[in-house]
Design a protein around this motif. Structure first.
Motif, PDB file in Angstrom:
ATOM      1  N   UNK A 458       0.836  -1.193   0.000  1.00 54.60           N
ATOM      2  CA  UNK A 458       0.000   0.000   0.000  1.00 54.60           C
ATOM      3  C   UNK A 458       0.877   1.251   0.000  1.00 54.60           C
ATOM      4  N   UNK A 459       1.882   1.189   0.868  1.00 59.57           N
ATOM      5  CA  UNK A 459       2.790   2.326   0.985  1.00 59.57           C
ATOM      6  C   UNK A 459       3.567   2.524  -0.317  1.00 59.57           C
ATOM      7  N   UNK A 464       1.787   8.537  -1.345  1.00 58.44           N
ATOM      8  CA  UNK A 464       2.805   9.482  -1.808  1.00 58.44           C
ATOM      9  C   UNK A 464       3.973   9.478  -0.865  1.00 58.44           C
ATOM     10  N   UNK A 465       5.196   9.470  -1.276  1.00 58.17           N
ATOM     11  CA  UNK A 465       5.613   9.366  -2.672  1.00 58.17           C
ATOM     12  C   UNK A 465       5.483   7.938  -3.174  1.00 58.17           C
ATOM     13  N   UNK A 466       4.829   7.813  -4.334  1.00 53.29           N
ATOM     14  CA  UNK A 466       4.592   6.469  -4.877  1.00 53.29           C
ATOM     15  C   UNK A 466       5.901   5.814  -5.297  1.00 53.29           C
ATOM     16  N   UNK A 467       5.803   4.445  -5.410  1.00 57.34           N
ATOM     17  CA  UNK A 467       6.968   3.619  -5.771  1.00 57.34           C
ATOM     18  C   UNK A 467       8.177   3.932  -4.906  1.00 57.34           C
ATOM     19  N   UNK A 468       7.877   4.205  -3.662  1.00 51.49           N
ATOM     20  CA  UNK A 468       8.970   4.443  -2.710  1.00 51.49           C
ATOM     21  C   UNK A 468       8.507   3.969  -1.342  1.00 51.49           C
ATOM     22  N   UNK A 469       9.453   3.482  -0.554  1.00 50.42           N
ATOM     23  CA  UNK A 469       9.105   2.992   0.772  1.00 50.42           C
ATOM     24  C   UNK A 469       8.981   4.136   1.763  1.00 50.42           C
ATOM     25  N   UNK A 470       9.384   5.299   1.350  1.00 48.93           N
ATOM     26  CA  UNK A 470       9.344   6.428   2.264  1.00 48.93           C
ATOM     27  C   UNK A 470       7.905   6.740   2.656  1.00 48.93           C
ATOM     28  N   UNK A 474       2.881  11.161   8.280  1.00 45.96           N
ATOM     29  CA  UNK A 474       2.934  10.350   9.518  1.00 45.96           C
ATOM     30  C   UNK A 474       1.591   9.684   9.838  1.00 45.96           C
ATOM     31  N   UNK A 475       0.475  10.264   9.324  1.00 48.28           N
ATOM     32  CA  UNK A 475      -0.829   9.686   9.613  1.00 48.28           C
ATOM     33  C   UNK A 475      -0.958   8.294   9.019  1.00 48.28           C
ATOM     34  N   UNK A 476      -0.159   8.036   7.962  1.00 47.74           N
ATOM     35  CA  UNK A 476      -0.215   6.696   7.351  1.00 47.74           C
ATOM     36  C   UNK A 476       0.218   5.600   8.331  1.00 47.74           C
ATOM     37  N   UNK A 477       1.140   5.987   9.211  1.00 46.62           N
ATOM     38  CA  UNK A 477       1.562   5.021  10.228  1.00 46.62           C
ATOM     39  C   UNK A 477       0.359   4.492  11.004  1.00 46.62           C
ATOM     40  N   UNK A 478      -0.572   5.398  11.216  1.00 46.44           N
ATOM     41  CA  UNK A 478      -1.769   5.012  11.942  1.00 46.44           C
ATOM     42  C   UNK A 478      -2.550   3.971  11.146  1.00 46.44           C
ATOM     43  N   UNK A 479      -2.624   4.203   9.805  1.00 44.55           N
ATOM     44  CA  UNK A 479      -3.327   3.233   8.947  1.00 44.55           C
ATOM     45  C   UNK A 479      -2.700   1.845   9.107  1.00 44.55           C
ATOM     46  N   UNK A 480      -1.333   1.814   9.068  1.00 44.20           N
ATOM     47  CA  UNK A 480      -0.665   0.510   9.190  1.00 44.20           C
ATOM     48  C   UNK A 480      -0.994  -0.140  10.535  1.00 44.20           C
ATOM     49  N   UNK A 481      -0.990   0.688  11.564  1.00 45.62           N
ATOM     50  CA  UNK A 481      -1.300   0.163  12.896  1.00 45.62           C
ATOM     51  C   UNK A 481      -2.683  -0.472  12.898  1.00 45.62           C
ATOM     52  N   UNK A 482      -3.616   0.173  12.176  1.00 45.56           N
ATOM     53  CA  UNK A 482      -4.973  -0.391  12.109  1.00 45.56           C
ATOM     54  C   UNK A 482      -4.927  -1.764  11.430  1.00 45.56           C
ATOM     55  N   UNK A 483      -4.124  -1.847  10.340  1.00 48.34           N
ATOM     56  CA  UNK A 483      -3.976  -3.157   9.674  1.00 48.34           C
ATOM     57  C   UNK A 483      -3.599  -4.246  10.693  1.00 48.34           C
TER      58      UNK A 483
END
Lengths: 899, 231
Positions: A458-459, A464-470, A474-483
């Protein structure tokens, strides 16, 4: 002890004593370590006994090449050893069979804890000794205290040496006598220094460590204590037998709780020691199964089974409790059993959340009233559990891993499509679905894998930034935590639900098999059926071949097997016989003849042993759920066998009772029918003698006549009895001659008419009748009997009709009377022996042999006899008449034209 | 003996038995009455009580034991059982049910008539209430409770006396073990035949000339004992 009246002898103690009667006596020379002189002490004592005249035989003594020991063997009878080939090596072993055959008064067998070479009858020497004792042979043996099962841990801790060769504590406590060979540690070390102690060359370094003074002191204490305890036990045994009250553990009862982990066995040994300390208190080892929890892994089941087996060896009762609330289940059991001491392991460090609840020891402490709690710490043993868990995950995970990859891949696909059409849609939801699906389907670990894959892809592809692990936001971290959160929750839940379902399914299938088995077993009619059904049902439960053996002539023999009755070789039969005689399991996975391909279980019924069942080795894990199902099945089978046996016994008993009844009736009947005419003869004769002069002439003659008649009657009865005896004894010889049936009938009518002068006989014969080959004497007697029967059972005025005619191949004789007829139900039986329609008639129709003799005679001539009744009348006037038909075969069929 | 001849009722279903018993009884001075079934016999007893009854146990219409029990409800005279059943239990049951004696088939007429005479005489003695009975040189006074042998008083324990008195009161008849035990020791001891053996032994020692072959105190093997007084 609350449930026993101590002023009376304890029945258990008396029973134990009774079991010992006829059993040999066991003496153990106990020492703290090798080299204290057990063997030489034993040999010296044995030489003394031999010189007193006892028959002493040395079964096996290890001299270890030491001349002192060898010298002691001089003059003693030494049994040759048995040679066992094992992997190309020749092993010299104790010859159990030779010892049993020899049956000396006293047998010496060194090294009680020795493990026998593979292929021997028993894996352990102490089992050999047990068999010798059972055979009534006294045995002396030697043992070092470190080999005692319950002390293995302690010795390991003291000396750092782990003993592989052990004897169960019961094998020592069952000894009738223990002699402690005690020298000081210093003495022993001196002997070691002088080379007087046998030490294998390869182990001299280890031996140096083992023989350290402090080790020896500790071992010496163990040996002294154990010897003292045994003396105590024997004292207690004596007191209980004599009904004396004594200092044994009053009311103490110990409960050892074990898990299915590496600590279980150690807990069991601890339990035994505590039981010993408080005077051999009864103790129970229990494991609690929680239905709502995942079923145990195979490894854990093995561990549990091993610990329970160890517990039984050490003399504990064992049980598996079932209940979701661990604390409540344990407390309930403890209350019911009046447990005073609870032994358990220290729980593993738990997750933070779980720590909010009280630990098991805490809960037990709060809940139990008056029971002492022993919490035993592990010595890093639990760590051994870790690899197990990892393997478990992997094994279950391969399907889950695939699903996780596929689900996340699909999520990627869907997300890229959705992304084309509506930018900015919440694509995270799609990935969440893939995590959810994996979690529900395959449990925790695949779900976590899916969550990780989802987070990464997903990341990488969509954030964004696409095709990058970066990580851009920071809110995306929350999404991962939900996963991950969703993975933990759904995976955990689903996993537990699935395990529960599996466990429930397994229990249901076990219950179903039991139900099916009990249905088919309850329907069996005899032992053979029961054996076959049991073999089939156990074969289904064990998913392997089974065999059932039943006792026959004091032995057991194969009665049924599934899929087919197998051929058992001599060793397997020995194991089966062992199970039958001892009532213990034998064969693979047991302590007796474990090398064979079968495991034999005794079929213990309610009253006695019903037989033995064998199961193909390797199909059933000992201690597993399958084994429990199997044992339950065998229990049912034993009861079914027993029931079939009882039913057979009842039938036999009933047959016997009936034949007794028949015999009594026969005797009564014969005694009556013989005595009545005799009474008349004797009575009339004595009347004539006493009063002959004063009697009228007519009376005088009548009395004489009655004497003649009754003598004839008597003669007929005796004749009948003799005929019957001849028929039954097979001594009847028929004599064939060409016979005209009409002549025979006429002769028979004449004879009967003489005795019944008022009776009218009608004859209906054709002018021409073929002659047949028959015995005229037998035929006449057969007809006479039928005619007499007709006279006796029909009214005096009515005629008796006799006819003869022929068809193509038979001559038929018909005799009809106008009597009241024979009930249909009786028709079949009128030709039976001692059958009379009037049970208690004294009027002298005979003993009820007449018709059966007729039948016997007619059949002896190859003919047939039958009866029909009624033959006249209707419902209005009443039915009447009986017709008896005799049909006799012609030599050659007559041509129809001639008839 | 009265002018009329004593009536003897014979209940037996076997015509052959009547065939010789009727002339024999007649010749011996009795008046034989014939009944072929139990019911006919009972009604005859009820109509006109005979002086004695001879009863066969094997009857077609009812069991002889039942006839005996029914008859004893209203008939007190002598009753002799005729039976081919030689089983001890049948005999004992009949005696317990109130029969005076039994004769086994086959039998000689002389034996039957002798038993009949004893039964009739004992009845008469009992009716008169004779207080003293003698047997050889033994004299038993049932009123004074004194026993003498050859004129000298014999010392008997109370039990021994009770046993003797029971036998003497039923003189001529077989008294079963059960009847004796019940009369002397009470119903609780009705099965202890061993007592009887011991006490009969004592009585014979004291009364018989030769205890080994008794003349007055007779054993009926397996059934009971009988006291035989002077004829």
């Amino acid at each position: 002890m609350t449930d026993r009246d101590l002023s009376r002898p304890d029945p258990d103690a008396l029973l134990a004593e009774a079991n010992k009667v006829g059993r040999g006596r066991l003496k153990v020379y106990l020492g703290m370590a090798p080299g204290v002189g057990k063997t030489s002490e034993m040999l010296t004592a044995a030489a003394r006994r031999a010189s007193e005249g006892a028959e002493v035989v040395v079964g096996l003594v290890e001299t270890h090449g030491r001349s002192e020991t060898a010298a002691l063997l001089q003059g003693l009878d030494v049994l040759p050893r048995r040679v066992i080939e094992h992997r190309g090596r020749q092993l010299m072993e104790f010859d159990l069979d030779a010892a049993l055959a020899r049956r000396p008064q006293l047998l010496l067998v060194d090294e009680y804890a020795h493990s026998n070479a593979p292929g021997s009858r028993h894996p352990k020497r102490w089992q050999d000794v047990d068999e010798l004792l059972s055979a009534g042979i006294d045995v002396w043996t030697t043992l070092n205290v470190q080999h005692l099962e319950s002390l293995v841990d302690v010795v390991h801790r003291i000396t750092g040496v782990l003993q592989r060769e052990t004897v169960p504590d019961t094998a020592l406590s069952s000894a009738d006598e223990i002699e402690l060979i005690d020298i000081t540690p210093q003495e022993l070390r001196d002997r070691l220094a002088q080379g007087k102690v046998y030490v294998p060359e390869t182990a001299s370094l280890a031996a140096d460590r083992f023989f350290r003074a402090e080790n020896l002191t500790a071992l010496r204490e163990l040996a002294l204590r154990r010897a003292a305890e045994t003396v105590d036990d024997q004292l207690v045994g004596v007191m209980r037998r004599q009904g004396l009250t004594g200092p044994w553990a009053a009311g103490e009862r110990i409960l050892v709780l074990i898990g299915a982990d590496a600590m279980a066995s150690s807990l069991v040994r601890n339990g035994r020691r505590i039981s010993d300390m408080i005077g051999d208190a009864p103790w129970t080892v229990a494991h609690v199964e929680r239905p709502s929890h995942p079923v145990l892994a195979p490894l854990a089941i093995d561990r549990r089974a091993e610990a329970l087996r160890l517990a039984e060896q050490l003399g504990a009762a064992t049980t598996i409790l079932s209940g979701d609330d661990l604390v409540e289940t344990v407390l309930d059991f403890a209350r019911r059993q009046n447990v005073t001491q609870i032994v358990m392991g220290r729980p593993r460090p738990r997750a933070l959340a779980a720590r909010l609840r009280p630990s098991l020891p805490q809960a037990l402490m709060e809940g139990s009233s008056g029971a002492a709690l022993h919490v035993i710490t592990d010595h890093g043993l639990a760590a051994a559990d870790a690899p197990t868990r990892a393997r478990l995950v992997l094994r279950r995970g391969w399907g889950g891993v695939g699903t996780a990859v596929l689900a996340v891949g699909a999520a990627n696909g869907v997300a890229s499509v959705v992304d084309q059409f509506s930018r900015g849609a919440n694509l995270a939801m799609i990935f969440l679905v893939s995590v959810l699906v994996t979690g529900l389907g395959f449990g925790l670990w695949p779900a976590l894998l899916a969550a990780a894959l989802a987070a990464v892809t997903f990341n990488f592809f969509f954030l964004e930034p696409r095709l990058s692990m970066a990580i851009g936001n920071p809110a995306d971290l929350f999404t991962f935590a939900v996963f991950f959160g969703v993975a933990v929750v759904t995976g955990g839940l689903a996993g537990r639900v699935r395990d529960q379902a599996a466990a429930a399914a397994r229990r249901a299938s076990a219950v179903t098999s039991l139900l099916v088995a009990s249905r088919s077993l309850s329907a069996v009619a005899n032992r053979q059926d029961a054996a076959r059904t049991l073999a089939e049902q156990t074969a289904a439960a064990a998913s392997g071949a089974t065999v059932v053996l039943l006792p026959a002539d004091g032995e057991v023999a194969v009665a049924a097997g599934a899929p087919s009755a197998p051929e058992l070789d001599a060793t397997a039969m020995t194991a089966a016989r062992w199970a039958w005689e001892r009532g213990e399991a034998a064969g693979a996975g047991t302590g007796t003849l474990p090398q064979i391909d079968w495991t034999f279980f005794p079929l213990q019924g309610l009253r006695a042993r019903a037989g033995v069942a064998g199961v193909e080795a390797g199909r059933i894990q000992r201690g597993s759920e399958e084994e429990r199902l199997l044992l339950a099945l065998l229990g049912q089978g034993a009861v079914a066998l027993e029931r079939a046996e009882l039913a057979a016994g009842a039938v036999e008993h009933e047959t016997l009772r009936r034949s007794d009844q028949l015999r009594a009736a026969l005797l009564n009947s014969i005694s009556h029918d013989l005595r009545t005419p005799l009474s008349t003869v004797l009575g009339a004769a004595t009347t004539l003698i006493d009063y002959g002069g004063s009697l009228a002439r007519a009376v005088h003659d009548d009395l004489l006549l009655s004497i003649r008649e009754e003598a004839e009657r008597l003669n007929r009865y005796v004749g009948n009895l003799l005929d019957m005896t001849r028929l039954e004894g097979g001594g009847l010889k028929t004599r064939g001659e060409w016979t005209d049936v009409r002549d025979v009938i006429a002769g028979a009518i004449d004879r009967v008419a003489r005795r019944a002068p008022d009776r009218r006989f009608t004859r209906d014969f054709p002018a021409e009748l073929s002659a047949i080959m028959a015995d005229p004497t037998l035929l006449e007697q057969a007809i006479v009997n039928i005619l007499e029967n007709a006279v006796a059972y029909s009214p005096a005025g009515e005629p008796i009709d006799v006819a003869a005619y022929e068809d193509r191949s038979n001559i038929v004789i018909s005799i009809e009377d106008e009597g009241r007829g024979i009930p249909t139900a009786e028709l079949e039986r009128i030709f039976d022996k001692f059958r009379r329609l009037d049970a208690a008639s004294d009027r002298g129709q005979g003993v009820g042999l007449g018709l059966s003799i007729s039948k016997g005679f007619v059949e002896a001539m190859g003919g047939r006899i039958a009866a029909a009744s009624p033959i006249h009348g209707d419902a209005l006037t009443g039915f009447r008449g009986t017709r008896i038909l005799i049909s006799l075969p012609k030599q050659r069929a007559t041509h129809p034209m001639l008839l | 003996m009265t002018a009329s001849r004593p009536r003897i009722l014979v209940i037996d279903d076997e015509p052959q038995i009547h065939r010789f018993l009727t002339p024999a009884l007649d010749a011996a001075g009795y008046e034989p009455v014939r009944a072929d079934t139990g019911a006919a016999g009972l009604s005859e007893i009820a109509k006109q009580p005979p002086d004695a009854v001879i009863l066969d146990l094997g009857l077609p219409d009812m069991d002889g034991q039942d006839v005996l029990r029914s008859a004893r409800a209203f008939y007190d005279g002598p009753l002799i059982i005729l039976s081919a059943r030689d089983r001890e239990l049948e005999k004992i049951k009949a005696l317990d049910n109130g029969a005076d004696d039994y004769v086994e088939k086959p039998f000689g007429v002389g034996e039957l008539l002798a038993r009949l005479r004893v039964a009739l005489r004992n009845r008469m003695v009992r009716d008169v209430g004779e207080p003293s009975v003698s047997a050889g040189d033994v004299e038993i006074d049932l009123v004074k409770r004194v026993v003498r042998k050859a004129g000298a008083p014999v010392r008997l324990s109370p039990r021994e006396y009770d046993l003797l008195a029971t036998l003497v009161e039923g003189r001529g008849r077989v008294i079963t073990h059960r009847q004796l035990l019940t009369a002397v020791w009470g119903p609780a001891n009705a099965d202890d035949v061993q007592y009887l053996r011991v006490f009969m032994g004592h009585l014979r020692q004291k009364l018989e000339d030769d205890p080994a072959s008794p003349r007055w105190l007779m054993t009926e093997p397996g059934v009971g004992y009988r006291f035989v007084g002077d004829v």
